[in-house]
Design a protein around this motif. Structure first.
Motif, short mmCIF file in Angstrom:
data_model
loop_
_atom_site.label_atom_id
_atom_site.label_comp_id
_atom_site.label_asym_id
_atom_site.label_seq_id
_atom_site.Cartn_x
_atom_site.Cartn_y
_atom_site.Cartn_z
N UNK A 101 100.47 95.12 113.34
CA UNK A 101 101.51 94.32 112.70
C UNK A 101 102.79 94.32 113.54
N UNK A 116 104.38 85.00 103.14
CA UNK A 116 103.42 85.32 104.21
C UNK A 116 102.02 84.95 103.75
N UNK A 117 101.40 84.04 104.46
CA UNK A 117 100.06 83.58 104.09
C UNK A 117 99.01 84.55 104.61
N UNK A 145 96.65 83.14 107.22
CA UNK A 145 97.28 82.28 108.22
C UNK A 145 97.28 82.87 109.61
N UNK A 146 97.97 82.18 110.54
CA UNK A 146 97.99 82.61 111.93
C UNK A 146 98.58 84.00 112.16
N UNK A 147 99.54 84.42 111.34
CA UNK A 147 100.10 85.76 111.53
C UNK A 147 99.03 86.81 111.22
N UNK A 177 93.47 90.39 115.14
CA UNK A 177 92.97 90.46 116.52
C UNK A 177 93.51 91.69 117.24
N UNK A 178 94.79 91.98 117.05
CA UNK A 178 95.36 93.19 117.67
C UNK A 178 94.67 94.43 117.13
N UNK A 190 104.53 90.96 115.19
CA UNK A 190 105.91 90.52 114.93
C UNK A 190 106.75 90.54 116.21
N UNK A 196 95.87 86.41 111.29
CA UNK A 196 94.81 86.37 112.31
C UNK A 196 95.24 87.13 113.57
N UNK A 197 96.52 87.00 113.95
CA UNK A 197 97.00 87.71 115.13
C UNK A 197 96.99 89.22 114.89
N UNK A 228 91.75 94.90 116.30
CA UNK A 228 90.40 95.14 116.82
C UNK A 228 90.43 95.92 118.12
#
Lengths: 199, 199
Positions: free
Chosen positions: A26, A1-2, A5-7, A13-14, A30, A9-10, A16
């Motif tokens: 998280x 898991x980076x 990375x995009x995960x 965002x959630x 997922x 970042x998502x 926030x």
């Protein structure tokens, strides 16, 4: 898991969003990654569309995608009564009660010195302009029954009263279906004060 | 408020997320509408980007935006030990513990006849292929300590044992910082069973 990375970042965002902690963020991320791509795209589209199309109604200041809003342009609504609420969600709540057929005015907040919200931050100027020209006979102050809402109602009442328009406030009392035993003392004392004759 | 408009659609999209009820969905939608447009756009972008870029790693089946994932391509990780987990979030949890330096395998679920999830729905075939060629000496079964996780661990243990690879399971016991008084009886009995010599 980076981690960058995009995960991540998502999840970020959630997280926030109000009331969404890191664990929930998280879980939501997922969920989105496990669903078909259309799920992510639909939510993304709804976000951008809502934020772009929704404006404040030039009449009542409620959020709407058509100006004036559906309620303000409904010819069956009684234009002589205006129900003043704090938030768009309060319009939804009063509409659901089906107990009101007049128009609304959304303040977008309540006076709160603690949070630095003064009368200037609310749509009070717009309300007074409406009252000056629209032939309104009654203003129902339906701000929340708490310190900020009561202060806002008091402020508005003083502002409106000189114009001769009737100013009312939602009744305090016991919620329907509640029991005396569990009512807080403030509510009970308000319910006693506002007692009504029977029969 | 238009019932079929962009606000209602945004509320509806939020309400489809797991654990988000109608009231929370409404609160999230109004939050987005009150924030600058960039808030909605950032979340929308993160959603689409994550769903488009994130794939399953061809090595460990974890979710990743680069294949193989960062862990699988890290030369410092011990390739002789594989920790088998149910979900990508479990990889994150084990990584956070900093107690493991081997590789992972993500099953994407656990065997659950009640939910109609059989071994075929999980990435067990991919795991067996890895074990057949990669020189793995130990498989740690880190599925959840519940009925489904235990059943999955048992199933995998039987499948892997014949190959001579060591198969282990995470220890049961008292959580660090817990008190005996509040431990459930199953945990306490497992902690007794697994007691270790001191000094």
């Amino acid at each position: 898991m980076n981690g960058a990375g995009p995960i991540a970042r998502l999840v970020d965002q959630f997280a926030r969003l109000p009331g969404i902690g890191p664990k929930t963020a998280q879980r939501l991320a997922f969920h989105i990654l496990n669903e078909p791509p259309e799920t992510a795209r639909s939510l993304a589209r709804a976000l951008v569309e809502a934020r772009e199309k929704v404006r404040r109604c030039s009449g009542c200041c409620d959020l709407t995608d058509g100006d004036p809003c559906a309620i303000c342009r409904d010819p069956r609504r009684n234009r002589e009564v205006i129900c003043v609420v704090e938030q768009p969600r309060d319009v939804m709540a009063v509409e659901k009660s089906r107990g009101f057929r007049g128009l609304y005015h959304v303040l977008h907040g309540a006076i709160s010195p603690m949070s630095g919200v003064g009368p200037g931050e609310l749509t009070i100027r717009e309300l007074m302009e409406r009252l000056a020209k629209d032939g309104v006979r009654e203003v129902i102050l339906a701000t929340n029954p708490n310190v900020e809402g009561d202060a806002t109602a008091l402020y508005l009442a003083r502002l409106i009263k000189p114009s001769g328009i009737r100013v009312t406030r939602l009744a305090h009392g016991l919620p329907v279906g509640a029991s005396l035993e569990y009512a807080d003392e403030m509510t009970l004392s308000k319910a006693l004060e506002g007692r009504q004759d029977l029969g």
